[in-house]
Scaffold this active site. Structure first.
Site, PDB file in Angstrom:
ATOM      1  N   ASP A  91      81.480 -11.514  19.545  1.00  0.00           N
ATOM      2  CA  ASP A  91      82.089 -12.654  20.257  1.00  0.00           C
ATOM      3  C   ASP A  91      81.957 -13.968  19.487  1.00  0.00           C
ATOM      4  O   ASP A  91      82.880 -14.787  19.505  1.00  0.00           O
ATOM      5  CB  ASP A  91      81.414 -12.856  21.623  1.00  0.00           C
TER       6      ASP A  91
HETATM    7  P1  NAP Z   1      78.283  -9.403  21.079  1.00  0.00           P
HETATM    8  O1  NAP Z   1      79.558 -10.136  21.152  1.00  0.00           O
HETATM    9  O2  NAP Z   1      77.676  -8.886  22.330  1.00  0.00           O
HETATM   10  O3  NAP Z   1      78.552  -8.202  20.058  1.00  0.00           O
HETATM   11  C1  NAP Z   1      77.524  -7.388  19.647  1.00  0.00           C
HETATM   12  C2  NAP Z   1      78.130  -6.260  18.838  1.00  0.00           C
HETATM   13  O4  NAP Z   1      77.036  -5.532  18.300  1.00  0.00           O
HETATM   14  C3  NAP Z   1      78.939  -5.298  19.681  1.00  0.00           C
HETATM   15  O5  NAP Z   1      80.317  -5.488  19.464  1.00  0.00           O
HETATM   16  C4  NAP Z   1      78.452  -3.908  19.258  1.00  0.00           C
HETATM   17  O6  NAP Z   1      79.557  -3.176  18.753  1.00  0.00           O
HETATM   18  C5  NAP Z   1      77.453  -4.187  18.143  1.00  0.00           C
HETATM   19  N1  NAP Z   1      76.240  -3.357  18.224  1.00  0.00           N
HETATM   20  C6  NAP Z   1      75.523  -3.020  19.310  1.00  0.00           C
HETATM   21  N2  NAP Z   1      74.491  -2.247  18.972  1.00  0.00           N
HETATM   22  C7  NAP Z   1      74.547  -2.087  17.635  1.00  0.00           C
HETATM   23  C8  NAP Z   1      73.755  -1.392  16.676  1.00  0.00           C
HETATM   24  N3  NAP Z   1      72.682  -0.678  17.041  1.00  0.00           N
HETATM   25  N4  NAP Z   1      74.108  -1.463  15.388  1.00  0.00           N
HETATM   26  C9  NAP Z   1      75.219  -2.143  14.994  1.00  0.00           C
HETATM   27  N5  NAP Z   1      75.994  -2.833  15.848  1.00  0.00           N
HETATM   28  C10 NAP Z   1      75.669  -2.796  17.154  1.00  0.00           C
HETATM   29  O7  NAP Z   1      77.157 -10.242  20.352  1.00  0.00           O
HETATM   30  P2  NAP Z   1      77.174 -11.725  19.759  1.00  0.00           P
HETATM   31  O8  NAP Z   1      78.288 -11.895  18.787  1.00  0.00           O
HETATM   32  O9  NAP Z   1      75.771 -11.975  19.326  1.00  0.00           O
HETATM   33  O10 NAP Z   1      77.556 -12.660  20.984  1.00  0.00           O
HETATM   34  C11 NAP Z   1      76.674 -12.862  22.052  1.00  0.00           C
HETATM   35  C12 NAP Z   1      77.416 -12.707  23.356  1.00  0.00           C
HETATM   36  O11 NAP Z   1      76.465 -12.606  24.403  1.00  0.00           O
HETATM   37  C13 NAP Z   1      78.284 -13.905  23.672  1.00  0.00           C
HETATM   38  O12 NAP Z   1      79.423 -13.514  24.414  1.00  0.00           O
HETATM   39  C14 NAP Z   1      77.352 -14.768  24.527  1.00  0.00           C
HETATM   40  O13 NAP Z   1      78.026 -15.689  25.354  1.00  0.00           O
HETATM   41  C15 NAP Z   1      76.668 -13.672  25.343  1.00  0.00           C
HETATM   42  N6  NAP Z   1      75.367 -14.035  25.861  1.00  0.00           N
HETATM   43  C16 NAP Z   1      74.539 -14.809  25.119  1.00  0.00           C
HETATM   44  C17 NAP Z   1      73.315 -15.177  25.612  1.00  0.00           C
HETATM   45  C18 NAP Z   1      72.430 -16.106  24.801  1.00  0.00           C
HETATM   46  O14 NAP Z   1      71.746 -16.941  25.366  1.00  0.00           O
HETATM   47  N7  NAP Z   1      72.437 -15.963  23.476  1.00  0.00           N
HETATM   48  C19 NAP Z   1      72.902 -14.699  26.889  1.00  0.00           C
HETATM   49  C20 NAP Z   1      73.757 -13.847  27.622  1.00  0.00           C
HETATM   50  C21 NAP Z   1      75.002 -13.531  27.079  1.00  0.00           C
HETATM   51  P3  NAP Z   1      79.527  -1.582  18.758  1.00  0.00           P
HETATM   52  O15 NAP Z   1      79.318  -1.168  20.165  1.00  0.00           O
HETATM   53  O16 NAP Z   1      80.849  -1.190  18.202  1.00  0.00           O
HETATM   54  O17 NAP Z   1      78.387  -1.166  17.884  1.00  0.00           O
END
Ligand code: NAP
Length: 466
Positions: free
Chosen positions: A396
């Site tokens: 994201d």
């Molecule tokens: P993300 O958008 O959740 O994407 C994480 C990616 O990691 C997934 O597409 C997944 O794809 C991949 N993944 C999962 N396990 C894996 C593994 N073992 N090895 C390799 N890849 C793996 O993460 P992000 O870019 O860090 O964004 C964070 C999101 O979480 C945002 O939408 C944010 O708003 C939200 N959020 C953030 C917080 C905060 O405070 N930081 C709190 C709650 C929510 P695959 O399944 O294809 O592997």
């Protein structure tokens, strides 16, 4: 213990809490900050116990039992919880703060003599006001945090649940709540007290259910702030200076953090406080549809070759790195590349992972030098000069839909412009979407190469090939 001495000790614990907050603002000083916080809390608890010593063995037993059960459960849970589940743990703990505020207010209402808030057989109006406010905020915090916990833990869909006329419903409930509060302060009615509790429970749930997953970090921080204000309100009822100071610190630091996060995600602070700010755009989220377009796929060998020949590599870690616990292998890879003369930088998005500072903590754990770790606004301009953007488990936070698609649930959130690097390497297990459930166009660009697999395994392979 005299009133003056206990006030002084509470003040000391307040100063220690301020030092704790200051320490926690940077990974280098966070352990020290934690220590200050623990000492401050120790002093506050001891001062309260000595200043308001329970009378009789039975009362001491109850107090120590409560401390033992609460402290023991907290220690075991904190030790066992994986870093990836920390946000839902924080949400769960906030719910307890809210519930504690409700319980203390009920205790004060049913045994006002024990709290010294009686005057001519009636509870002071001021105490009723503090209790009413504390219990309302506490009850809202309780159900709001429970919903946040269920959403973050995947026990409830992270998608926004939009009730028709939700704003009108919330406004009506808020007006009824104010009327009940006025009635309670005027008449000391126990029935009104419990109506306030029930209505606030409902309002807490209604405020959080319309909020989508991507906006959850702000919600958790906002609930943190609410729990602080609830504690401060109850601190006034109890006449406990430590609780007032701590509650105000938690309340204001949570509000400041929420403001900073809103700013980072381009959200309106006011609409967050009022709830449902993920709004109608978030409702349009498609969520996790299977993508069939072809992508360019590479191997660890290809990745090692490309990066060895690069001058500058920017690493973008995300949630997947945390899941795979790939930070140590990642540092090893970066060390090898640095030895080969490659300039390495890490780009951290403010909401990468599942809690604020998630990536910083993991990188610090792997001893990544702090001067290589850069915040979004400092590094975003450098992607066009980078030969490689190495995206490990992030999705994201790199998705340009945040800039181009007003219907997207992440619209308005600033992103790391990885697609502007000469080559983008994406490590992830498949074509799954990220937390917000939206597709990422960058996967399909000509300058992108997908490295499919578990982040740790792929990085270990790259290290071997380097
Ligand atoms: P993300 O958008 O959740 O994407 C994480 C990616 O990691 C997934 O597409 C997944 O794809 C991949 N993944 C999962 N396990 C894996 C593994 N073992 N090895 C390799 N890849 C793996 O993460 P992000 O870019 O860090 O964004 C964070 C999101 O979480 C945002 O939408 C944010 O708003 C939200 N959020 C953030 C917080 C905060 O405070 N930081 C709190 C709650 C929510 P695959 O399944 O294809 O592997």
């Amino acid at each position: 213990m005299s009133e003056n001495v206990s006030s002084l000790l509470y003040l000391v614990s307040g100063v220690l809490f301020i030092l704790a907050l200051r320490g926690l603002s940077h990974p280098t000083t966070s352990r020290q900050g934690n220590l200050y916080g623990m000492i401050g809390m120790g002093i506050a608890i001891l001062t309260t116990l000595v200043g308001h010593a329970p009378s009789g063995v039975g009362a001491w037993f109850l107090v120590l039992l409560g401390l033992g059960i609460g402290g023991g459960a907290g220690a075991v849970i904190a030790k066992r919880v994986p870093m990836t589940a920390m946000p839902q743990l924080v949400a769960a703990f906030h719910s307890l703060v809210g519930l504690a505020a409700v319980a203390v207010a009920a205790g004060a209402l049913y045994a006002p003599q024990a709290f010294g808030i009686l005057e001519n057989g009636h509870i002071h109006k001021q105490s009723l006001f503090e209790m009413g406010l504390g219990v309302a905020i506490g009850a809202i915090t309780f159900t709001g945090s429970v919903i946040a916990f269920l959403k973050l833990d995947g026990r409830m869909s992270g998608k926004p649940i939009m009730l028709p006329q939700r704003h009108a419903i919330n406004i009506v409930l808020a007006i009824v709540l104010v009327a009940l509060l006025a009635g309670f302060i005027g008449g000391e009615s126990k029935v009104l007290f419990w109506l306030i509790v029930i209505l606030s429970f409902v309002l807490g749930g209604l405020l959080i259910i319309p909020i989508g997953g991507a906006d959850m970090p702000v919600v958790v921080s906002m609930l943190n702030s609410y729990s602080g204000w609830a504690a401060a309100g109850i601190g006034f009822t109890l006449g406990n200076l430590a609780l007032i100071i701590t509650g105000a610190l938690v309340g204001s630091s949570g509000a400041i953090l929420s403001y900073i996060m809103c700013h980072a995600m381009n959200r309106s602070f006011i609409s967050v406080i009022l709830g449902g700010f993920g709004g109608d755009a978030a409702a349009a989220s498609g969520g996790g549809q299977v993508e069939t377009r072809p992508v360019k796929q590479g191997s660890a060998d290809d990745a090692a070759f490309i990066m060895k020949n690069a001058e500058k590599v920017i690493i973008v870690p995300g949630y997947g790195m945390a899941v795979a616990q790939a930070q140590h292998s990642l540092r090893e890879m970066a060390d090898q590349l640095k030895k080969a003369g490659v300039d390495i930088k890490y780009a951290i998005h403010p909401v990468a992972g599942r809690m604020p500072g998630h990536m910083n903590v993991l990188l610090a754990e792997a001893n990544v030098p702090y001067d290589e770790v850069h915040e979004l606004e400092d590094i975003n301009g450098e992607f066009p000069q980078a030969d490689v953007a190495f995206v490990i488990g992030a999705n994201d936070v790199t998705n340009p839909a945040a800039k181009t698609d007003p219907q997207s649930p992440i619209y308005g959130m600033p992103i790391l412009d990885v697609e502007r690097a000469k080559t983008v390497l994406f490590i992830k297990r498949g074509m799954g979407s990220g937390y917000a459930g939206v597709e990422n166009e960058v996967f399909f660009r000509d300058n992108t190469m997908m490295l499919f697999g578990d982040a740790k395994k792929v990085v270990d392979e790259i290290v071997k090939n380097l």
